[in-house]
Design a protein around this motif. Structure first.
Motif, PDB file in Angstrom:
ATOM      1  N   ASN A 189      -0.174  -1.709  -6.971  1.00  0.00           N
ATOM      2  CA  ASN A 189      -1.680  -1.329  -7.774  1.00  0.00           C
ATOM      3  C   ASN A 189      -2.725  -2.106  -6.992  1.00  0.00           C
ATOM      4  N   THR A 190      -2.683  -2.858  -6.018  1.00  0.00           N
ATOM      5  CA  THR A 190      -3.682  -3.344  -5.238  1.00  0.00           C
ATOM      6  C   THR A 190      -4.052  -2.168  -4.248  1.00  0.00           C
ATOM      7  N   SER A 191      -2.966  -1.554  -3.807  1.00  0.00           N
ATOM      8  CA  SER A 191      -3.092  -0.506  -2.689  1.00  0.00           C
ATOM      9  C   SER A 191      -3.685   0.616  -3.243  1.00  0.00           C
ATOM     10  N   HIS A 192      -3.717   0.790  -4.582  1.00  0.00           N
ATOM     11  CA  HIS A 192      -4.270   1.972  -5.427  1.00  0.00           C
ATOM     12  C   HIS A 192      -5.550   1.700  -5.915  1.00  0.00           C
ATOM     13  N   HIS A 193      -5.795   0.626  -6.483  1.00  0.00           N
ATOM     14  CA  HIS A 193      -7.008   0.284  -7.345  1.00  0.00           C
ATOM     15  C   HIS A 193      -7.954  -0.836  -6.784  1.00  0.00           C
ATOM     16  N   GLY A 194      -7.379  -1.410  -5.805  1.00  0.00           N
ATOM     17  CA  GLY A 194      -8.518  -2.503  -5.043  1.00  0.00           C
ATOM     18  C   GLY A 194      -8.391  -4.074  -5.583  1.00  0.00           C
ATOM     19  N   ARG A 195      -9.083  -4.678  -5.234  1.00  0.00           N
ATOM     20  CA  ARG A 195      -9.173  -6.168  -5.245  1.00  0.00           C
ATOM     21  C   ARG A 195      -9.089  -6.699  -6.913  1.00  0.00           C
TER      22      ARG A 195
ATOM     23  N   TRP B 223      -5.743 -10.701  -3.095  1.00  0.00           N
ATOM     24  CA  TRP B 223      -6.852 -11.095  -2.270  1.00  0.00           C
ATOM     25  C   TRP B 223      -6.594 -10.308  -0.601  1.00  0.00           C
ATOM     26  N   LEU B 224      -5.666 -10.817  -0.379  1.00  0.00           N
ATOM     27  CA  LEU B 224      -5.343 -10.530   1.370  1.00  0.00           C
ATOM     28  C   LEU B 224      -5.238  -9.119   1.425  1.00  0.00           C
ATOM     29  N   LEU B 225      -4.436  -8.255   0.268  1.00  0.00           N
ATOM     30  CA  LEU B 225      -3.926  -6.975   0.420  1.00  0.00           C
ATOM     31  C   LEU B 225      -5.245  -5.964   0.180  1.00  0.00           C
ATOM     32  N   SER B 226      -6.205  -6.673  -0.314  1.00  0.00           N
ATOM     33  CA  SER B 226      -7.362  -5.996  -0.458  1.00  0.00           C
ATOM     34  C   SER B 226      -8.694  -6.014   0.292  1.00  0.00           C
ATOM     35  N   THR B 227      -8.314  -6.781   1.564  1.00  0.00           N
ATOM     36  CA  THR B 227      -9.358  -7.046   2.465  1.00  0.00           C
ATOM     37  C   THR B 227      -9.841  -5.435   3.051  1.00  0.00           C
ATOM     38  N   LYS B 228     -10.844  -5.146   3.600  1.00  0.00           N
ATOM     39  CA  LYS B 228     -11.336  -4.019   3.880  1.00  0.00           C
ATOM     40  C   LYS B 228     -10.198  -3.195   5.030  1.00  0.00           C
TER      41      LYS B 228
END
Length: 217
Positions: free
Chosen positions: A31-37, A176-181
């Motif tokens: 879900n972080t990969s799809h929808h962000g932080r 948090w780490l997975l949602s860095t730019k």
């Protein structure tokens, strides 16, 4: 062993268990990969809330009573297995729809939006953890071996807080780490692979739990 040593051991075992791949880990990644932080952090809050409930139920003995009642425990397994299977089928269905509409960018974007709001994200995280019978058994084992009945009320409250806080810290850090730019760009380009892997994980775990539940009826 004094209470402080017991709590340190409890924290260490729990943190190692948190880092091992499983439904909670897969849910955060997907879900972080799809929808962000923001969505990732909300799911982290839901997962840690589920762990808080498991901790309270285990330390008060309620989870133990559930486990010792075969019919009731099988019912919990069926609920948990069915929910994980539902998540798995949903992820695989989303992957299929994404591949099917690969030539239509707008439709592709729409197909990947599994969650519509933060309340839904929190509920998804909470339900994934609280309905996992493996988590129920894990916390019963953890509490019974490292939190003796003779431990003070302060020690027991501290144990519950530690389990909740470490879960919130780890899952939030992961989101948090997975949602860095930089990483988010890589995840977006690999979203279909992530959906496939997570779908298989949810489906396999859910199927195994259901099989175990049915075989013990």
């Amino acid at each position: 062993m004094n209470e402080i040593s017991l709590l340190i051991t409890l924290a260490s075992v729990h943190f190692i268990a948190l880092m091992s791949p499983g439904p909670d880990f897969a849910l955060i990644v997907q879900n972080t990969s799809h929808h962000g932080r923001r969505t990732g952090l909300t799911i982290a809050a839901g997962l840690s809330a589920g762990i808080l409930v498991h901790s309270i139920l285990s330390i008060t003995g309620i989870s133990y009573l559930v486990q010792q009642h075969p019919t009731l425990f099988s019912f919990v397994q069926i609920l948990g297995g069915s929910y994980l299977l539902y998540l798995g089928i949903g992820a695989l269905k989303s992957l299929y729809q994404t591949q099917k509409t690969a030539t239509a960018p707008n439709e592709k974007k729409k197909a990947s939006r599994i969650l519509t709001n933060q309340k839904q994200a929190f509920s998804k995280g909470f339900m994934t953890n609280i309905l996992n019978p493996k988590a129920l058994v894990f916390f019963i084992s953890l509490m019974s071996s490292l939190v003796p009945a003779s431990m003070s009320v302060t020690g027991k409250v501290s144990a519950v807080f530690i389990l909740w806080f470490l879960a919130l810290f780890w899952f939030s850090l992961l989101a948090w780490l997975l949602s860095t730019k930089r990483l988010q760009r890589k995840l977006e380009s690999s979203a279909h692979y992530i959906d496939g892997i997570c779908g298989v994980i949810f489906t396999l775990i859910g199927s195994v739990i259901l099989w175990q539940a049915v075989s013990h009826l």
